[in-house]
Design a protein around this motif. Structure first.
Motif, PDB file in Angstrom:
ATOM      1  N   GLY A   9      45.101  39.213  47.507  1.00  0.00           N
ATOM      2  CA  GLY A   9      43.650  39.170  47.370  1.00  0.00           C
ATOM      3  C   GLY A   9      43.215  38.105  46.380  1.00  0.00           C
ATOM      4  N   ARG A  10      41.932  38.073  46.123  1.00  0.00           N
ATOM      5  CA  ARG A  10      41.373  37.103  45.186  1.00  0.00           C
ATOM      6  C   ARG A  10      41.556  37.608  43.774  1.00  0.00           C
ATOM      7  NH1 ARG A  10      35.732  35.263  46.890  1.00  0.00           N
ATOM      8  NH2 ARG A  10      35.535  35.905  44.770  1.00  0.00           N
ATOM      9  N   GLY A  11      41.351  36.727  42.818  1.00  0.00           N
ATOM     10  CA  GLY A  11      41.403  37.124  41.429  1.00  0.00           C
ATOM     11  C   GLY A  11      40.239  38.035  41.085  1.00  0.00           C
ATOM     12  N   VAL A  12      40.436  38.901  40.106  1.00  0.00           N
ATOM     13  CA  VAL A  12      39.403  39.844  39.697  1.00  0.00           C
ATOM     14  C   VAL A  12      38.168  39.095  39.202  1.00  0.00           C
ATOM     15  CG1 VAL A  12      38.804  41.662  38.058  1.00  0.00           C
ATOM     16  CG2 VAL A  12      41.039  41.662  39.151  1.00  0.00           C
ATOM     17  N   ALA A  13      38.370  38.060  38.393  1.00  0.00           N
ATOM     18  CA  ALA A  13      37.222  37.315  37.847  1.00  0.00           C
ATOM     19  C   ALA A  13      36.361  36.739  38.960  1.00  0.00           C
ATOM     20  CB  ALA A  13      37.703  36.218  36.901  1.00  0.00           C
ATOM     21  N   ALA A  14      36.983  36.154  39.977  1.00  0.00           N
ATOM     22  CA  ALA A  14      36.222  35.578  41.092  1.00  0.00           C
ATOM     23  C   ALA A  14      35.431  36.661  41.820  1.00  0.00           C
ATOM     24  CB  ALA A  14      37.160  34.859  42.055  1.00  0.00           C
ATOM     25  N   THR A  15      36.034  37.811  41.992  1.00  0.00           N
ATOM     26  CA  THR A  15      35.352  38.917  42.661  1.00  0.00           C
ATOM     27  C   THR A  15      34.177  39.410  41.825  1.00  0.00           C
ATOM     28  OG1 THR A  15      37.424  39.574  43.709  1.00  0.00           O
ATOM     29  CG2 THR A  15      35.672  41.219  43.657  1.00  0.00           C
ATOM     30  N   VAL A  16      34.369  39.535  40.524  1.00  0.00           N
ATOM     31  CA  VAL A  16      33.283  39.986  39.642  1.00  0.00           C
ATOM     32  C   VAL A  16      32.137  38.977  39.655  1.00  0.00           C
ATOM     33  CG1 VAL A  16      32.653  40.436  37.235  1.00  0.00           C
ATOM     34  CG2 VAL A  16      34.739  41.435  38.185  1.00  0.00           C
ATOM     35  N   VAL A  17      32.454  37.694  39.578  1.00  0.00           N
ATOM     36  CA  VAL A  17      31.408  36.662  39.610  1.00  0.00           C
ATOM     37  C   VAL A  17      30.601  36.772  40.902  1.00  0.00           C
ATOM     38  CG1 VAL A  17      31.013  34.165  39.802  1.00  0.00           C
ATOM     39  CG2 VAL A  17      32.577  35.048  38.061  1.00  0.00           C
ATOM     40  N   GLU A  18      31.294  36.940  42.001  1.00  0.00           N
ATOM     41  CA  GLU A  18      30.629  37.004  43.305  1.00  0.00           C
ATOM     42  C   GLU A  18      29.746  38.231  43.453  1.00  0.00           C
ATOM     43  OE1 GLU A  18      32.541  38.054  47.368  1.00  0.00           O
ATOM     44  OE2 GLU A  18      32.785  35.892  47.060  1.00  0.00           O
ATOM     45  N   ARG A  19      30.162  39.359  42.909  1.00  0.00           N
ATOM     46  CA  ARG A  19      29.463  40.627  43.143  1.00  0.00           C
ATOM     47  C   ARG A  19      28.479  41.033  42.052  1.00  0.00           C
ATOM     48  NH1 ARG A  19      34.486  44.416  45.209  1.00  0.00           N
ATOM     49  NH2 ARG A  19      34.874  43.273  47.149  1.00  0.00           N
ATOM     50  N   THR A  20      28.432  40.305  40.958  1.00  0.00           N
ATOM     51  CA  THR A  20      27.586  40.696  39.830  1.00  0.00           C
ATOM     52  C   THR A  20      26.317  39.862  39.799  1.00  0.00           C
ATOM     53  OG1 THR A  20      29.564  41.305  38.599  1.00  0.00           O
ATOM     54  CG2 THR A  20      27.560  41.020  37.323  1.00  0.00           C
ATOM     55  N   ALA A  21      25.182  40.552  39.690  1.00  0.00           N
ATOM     56  CA  ALA A  21      23.889  39.853  39.655  1.00  0.00           C
ATOM     57  C   ALA A  21      23.656  39.165  38.308  1.00  0.00           C
ATOM     58  CB  ALA A  21      22.763  40.829  39.954  1.00  0.00           C
ATOM     59  N   SER A  22      24.172  39.730  37.237  1.00  0.00           N
ATOM     60  CA  SER A  22      24.015  39.138  35.903  1.00  0.00           C
ATOM     61  C   SER A  22      24.943  37.939  35.754  1.00  0.00           C
ATOM     62  CB  SER A  22      24.347  40.170  34.832  1.00  0.00           C
ATOM     63  OG  SER A  22      23.492  41.265  34.915  1.00  0.00           O
ATOM     64  N   PRO A  23      24.652  37.045  34.811  1.00  0.00           N
ATOM     65  CA  PRO A  23      25.558  35.924  34.551  1.00  0.00           C
ATOM     66  C   PRO A  23      26.917  36.420  34.081  1.00  0.00           C
ATOM     67  CG  PRO A  23      23.454  35.580  33.437  1.00  0.00           C
ATOM     68  CD  PRO A  23      23.449  36.978  33.971  1.00  0.00           C
ATOM     69  N   VAL A  24      27.971  35.704  34.494  1.00  0.00           N
ATOM     70  CA  VAL A  24      29.336  36.038  34.126  1.00  0.00           C
ATOM     71  C   VAL A  24      29.990  34.794  33.518  1.00  0.00           C
ATOM     72  CG1 VAL A  24      31.615  36.814  34.917  1.00  0.00           C
ATOM     73  CG2 VAL A  24      29.531  37.718  36.012  1.00  0.00           C
ATOM     74  N   THR A  25      30.549  34.942  32.333  1.00  0.00           N
ATOM     75  CA  THR A  25      31.315  33.876  31.701  1.00  0.00           C
ATOM     76  C   THR A  25      32.780  34.255  31.805  1.00  0.00           C
ATOM     77  OG1 THR A  25      29.535  33.393  30.152  1.00  0.00           O
ATOM     78  CG2 THR A  25      31.743  32.612  29.556  1.00  0.00           C
ATOM     79  N   VAL A  26      33.582  33.345  32.369  1.00  0.00           N
ATOM     80  CA  VAL A  26      35.008  33.588  32.514  1.00  0.00           C
ATOM     81  C   VAL A  26      35.745  32.693  31.519  1.00  0.00           C
ATOM     82  CG1 VAL A  26      36.996  33.556  34.068  1.00  0.00           C
ATOM     83  CG2 VAL A  26      34.729  34.192  34.948  1.00  0.00           C
ATOM     84  N   ILE A  27      36.506  33.304  30.621  1.00  0.00           N
ATOM     85  CA  ILE A  27      37.294  32.593  29.622  1.00  0.00           C
ATOM     86  C   ILE A  27      38.676  32.358  30.209  1.00  0.00           C
ATOM     87  CG2 ILE A  27      38.239  32.680  27.277  1.00  0.00           C
ATOM     88  CD1 ILE A  27      35.165  32.782  27.380  1.00  0.00           C
ATOM     89  N   ARG A  28      39.106  31.097  30.180  1.00  0.00           N
ATOM     90  CA  ARG A  28      40.460  30.776  30.704  1.00  0.00           C
ATOM     91  C   ARG A  28      41.276  30.148  29.635  1.00  0.00           C
ATOM     92  NH1 ARG A  28      39.438  28.910  36.867  1.00  0.00           N
ATOM     93  NH2 ARG A  28      38.642  30.920  37.463  1.00  0.00           N
TER      94      ARG A  28
END
Length: 157
Positions: free
Chosen positions: A138-157
């Motif tokens: 499957g896809r990474g969790v962060a990508a899924t959260v970004v796609e499904r969340t209406a609020s802004p999402v910052t992903v730290i890498r």
């Protein structure tokens, strides 16, 4: 042709969510949230994944109560690690720990909507899988959260 661009002031968030999924470097996401949003209340959300999920904590068959307690302890450990590395110890007082069960890609967006979270900050590693590997894992969790969340999402890498 003239293009009008409207600039709206960016309002800092009041509620920030930092999910923790038992991954290394998650304290970096919490540290970023505390430093970047100094006036926001921060929730450190320990997600207990289902035993049949690919992300399940080590795949060990434990009772739900044990897994929930382990998740809470893990979140407290992230909090302690962050407290040791930041200068503003009072910032830790703005953090509350919550534990929820479910798949992170579903739980985090739902929690964000239900609790009025303004911004999500999470650690995410890059997953470069394609073809059969991607279909199996499957896809990474962060990508899924970004796609499904209406609020802004910052992903730290």
């Amino acid at each position: 042709m003239h293009l009008a661009v409207e600039r709206r002031p960016v309002t800092p968030p009041d509620q920030v969510l930092v999910p923790t999924l038992a991954r290394p470097r998650e304290s970096e996401a919490l540290e970023y949230a505390l430093e970047t949003f100094p006036d926001a209340d921060v929730t450190l959300l320990a997600v207990v994944t289902p035993l049949d999920a690919p992300l399940s904590e080590g795949g060990v068959l434990e009772r739900d109560e044990q897994r929930t307690e382990v998740a809470r302890e893990r979140a407290e450990s992230v909090l302690e690690s962050t407290a040791e590395s930041i200068d503003d110890r009072a910032a830790i007082d703005r953090v509350r720990v919550e534990v929820v069960a479910g798949r992170p890609g579903t739980v985090v967006p739902r929690y964000t909507d239900e609790e009025g979270v303004d911004h999500v900050v999470m650690y995410g590693h890059e997953r470069r899988s394609t073809g059969l590997t991607r279909r199996l894992l499957g896809r990474g969790v962060a990508a899924t959260v970004v796609e499904r969340t209406a609020s802004p999402v910052t992903v730290i890498r």
